[in-house]
Design a protein around this motif. Structure first.
Motif, short mmCIF file in Angstrom:
data_model
loop_
_atom_site.label_atom_id
_atom_site.label_comp_id
_atom_site.label_asym_id
_atom_site.label_seq_id
_atom_site.Cartn_x
_atom_site.Cartn_y
_atom_site.Cartn_z
N MET A 10 0.74 -1.28 0.00
CA MET A 10 0.05 0.09 0.00
C MET A 10 0.79 1.23 0.02
O MET A 10 1.90 1.33 0.58
N ARG A 11 0.47 2.18 -0.94
CA ARG A 11 1.06 3.53 -0.98
C ARG A 11 0.30 4.78 -0.57
O ARG A 11 -0.77 4.66 -1.18
N VAL A 12 0.57 5.39 0.41
CA VAL A 12 -0.18 6.45 1.01
C VAL A 12 0.64 7.73 0.88
O VAL A 12 1.67 8.03 0.89
N LEU A 13 -0.27 8.81 0.51
CA LEU A 13 -0.09 10.25 0.54
C LEU A 13 -0.41 10.90 2.25
O LEU A 13 -1.55 10.92 2.24
N LEU A 14 0.59 11.29 2.86
CA LEU A 14 0.16 11.99 3.84
C LEU A 14 0.34 13.52 3.80
O LEU A 14 1.56 13.87 3.56
N VAL A 15 -1.01 14.00 3.98
CA VAL A 15 -0.78 15.60 3.96
C VAL A 15 -1.01 16.04 5.28
O VAL A 15 -2.15 16.25 5.64
N GLU A 16 0.34 16.62 6.06
CA GLU A 16 0.39 16.92 7.43
C GLU A 16 1.60 17.82 7.37
O GLU A 16 2.67 17.64 7.07
N ASP A 17 1.37 18.75 8.12
CA ASP A 17 2.50 20.05 8.33
C ASP A 17 3.17 20.01 9.53
O ASP A 17 4.07 20.69 9.86
N ASP A 45 -2.90 4.53 -3.05
CA ASP A 45 -3.94 3.75 -2.52
C ASP A 45 -4.83 4.28 -1.42
O ASP A 45 -5.90 4.11 -1.54
N ALA A 46 -4.35 5.51 -0.95
CA ALA A 46 -5.26 6.09 0.02
C ALA A 46 -4.32 7.49 0.34
O ALA A 46 -3.14 7.60 0.08
N VAL A 47 -5.36 8.37 0.67
CA VAL A 47 -4.57 9.71 1.36
C VAL A 47 -5.10 10.03 2.77
O VAL A 47 -6.32 9.80 3.00
N VAL A 48 -4.09 10.56 3.53
CA VAL A 48 -4.45 10.87 4.71
C VAL A 48 -4.21 12.54 4.74
O VAL A 48 -3.15 12.90 4.57
N LEU A 49 -5.44 13.01 5.03
CA LEU A 49 -5.30 14.44 4.85
C LEU A 49 -5.85 15.25 6.09
O LEU A 49 -6.83 15.08 6.63
#
Length: 227
Positions: free
Chosen positions: A1-8, A46-50
Motif C-alpha cells: 500500500m502506498r499512502v500520501l500523508l498531507v500533514e504539516d 492507494d489512500a490519502v491521509v489528509l
C-alpha cells in the motif's frame, strides 16, 4: 500500500511515517496543499491521509478538487477538529473516514486497511488463495500449516498481488507500491528479484505468479499443480 500523508506538523508526520514503515506501508509526505498536488500529479496512491488545517489552506479544498475530478482514491481526514459539524462537512464533501487527533497509530492503520479493502474482491481481514492465507494487518502469510518466512517487501508485494488476484499488475505499478520518493536509487527491476523469491517460497503449492511479457504479473492457483 502506498499512502500520501498531507500533514504539516513534522513531529507527528515523522511518527506516522515510522509506524507505516514498520507495517510495510510506503508513505510520501506533503506538508502543504501545493506539495500534495505535486505528488498526486506524478504518483497514484492507494489512500490519502489528509489534515484539514494546512499552511496554504484547508485540506477540504484538495478533497473537493479530487472528487470534482472524479478521483475516488480513499481519503481519511486526520485533524484536531472533532465536532460533529466538522465531521459531517468532511464526509459530505467526499471523505471516506475521519480520525481526530490525538489518535492511536494502530487505529489509523486499521482504518486505512479497511478503506483499501473496500476496493478488493475479498473483504475479510485475511486474503486467501488456495492453501495460501495472508494477513494484511500482521503482514504475515501461511501456506497450509506452515508460516512463510517473508521480508517486509516480499510481504507487501504478496499482499498487493493477492488483493488484485486474477488481474495483471505492471512492474511499474508494483514498484510504485513498494518504494517511495526517497527510494529513487532503487531500480524498477528490483521487482523481478522479489518475484523470484516469492516463486521459490510458493513452489509446489499450486499458487503461482504468472508473467505476461509486456503486461505484468498476476497470482493464481491451480489445484492440480499442488504437490
Amino acid at each position: 500500500m502506498r499512502v500520501l500523508l498531507v500533514e504539516d506538523t513534522m513531529d507527528l508526520a515523522d511518527g506516522i511515517i515510522a509506524g507505516f514503515t514498520r507495517s510495510g506501508i510506503v508513505c510520501d509526505l506533503a506538508p502543504t496543499l501545493e506539495a500534495a498536488r505535486d505528488s498526486r500529479a506524478v504518483q497514484g496512491y492507494d489512500a490519502v491521509v489528509l489534515d484539514i488545517n494546512l499552511p496554504d489552506g484547508s485540506g477540504l479544498r484538495l478533497l473537493r478538487e479530487m472528487r470534482g475530478a472524479g478521483d475516488r482514491t480513499p481519503v481519511l481526514m486526520l485533524t484536531a477538529l472533532v465536532s460533529v459539524d466538522d465531521r459531517v462537512v468532511a464526509l459530505d464533501q467526499g471523505a471516506d473516514d475521519y480520525l481526530g487527533k490525538p489518535f492511536d497509530q494502530r487505529e489509523l492503520e486499521a482504518r486505512l486497511r479497511a478503506l483499501v479493502r473496500r476496493e478488493a474482491e475479498q473483504k475479510g481481514d485475511t486474503v486467501a488463495l488456495g492453501p495460501l492465507r495472508f494477513s494484511p494487518a500482521g503482514m504475515t502469510a501461511t501456506l497450509g500449516d506452515d508460516r512463510l518466512d517473508l521480508t517486509g517487501r516480499e510481504a507487501a508485494l504478496l499482499g498487493l498481488l493477492l488483493r488484485h488476484q486474477g488481474n495483471y499488475l505492471s512492474k511499474t505499478r508494483l514498484y510504485d507500491s513498494l518504494y517511495g520518493f526517497g527510494d529513487a536509487d532503487v531500480g524498477v527491476n528490483a521487482i523481478e528479484i522479489y518475484i523470484g523469491r516469492l516463486r521459490k517460497k510458493l513452489a509446489g503449492s499450486g499458487v503461482e505468479i504468472i508473467t505476461q511479457r509486456g503486461v505484468g504479473y498476476r497470482i493464481d492457483f491451480e489445484a492440480g499443480a499442488a504437490t
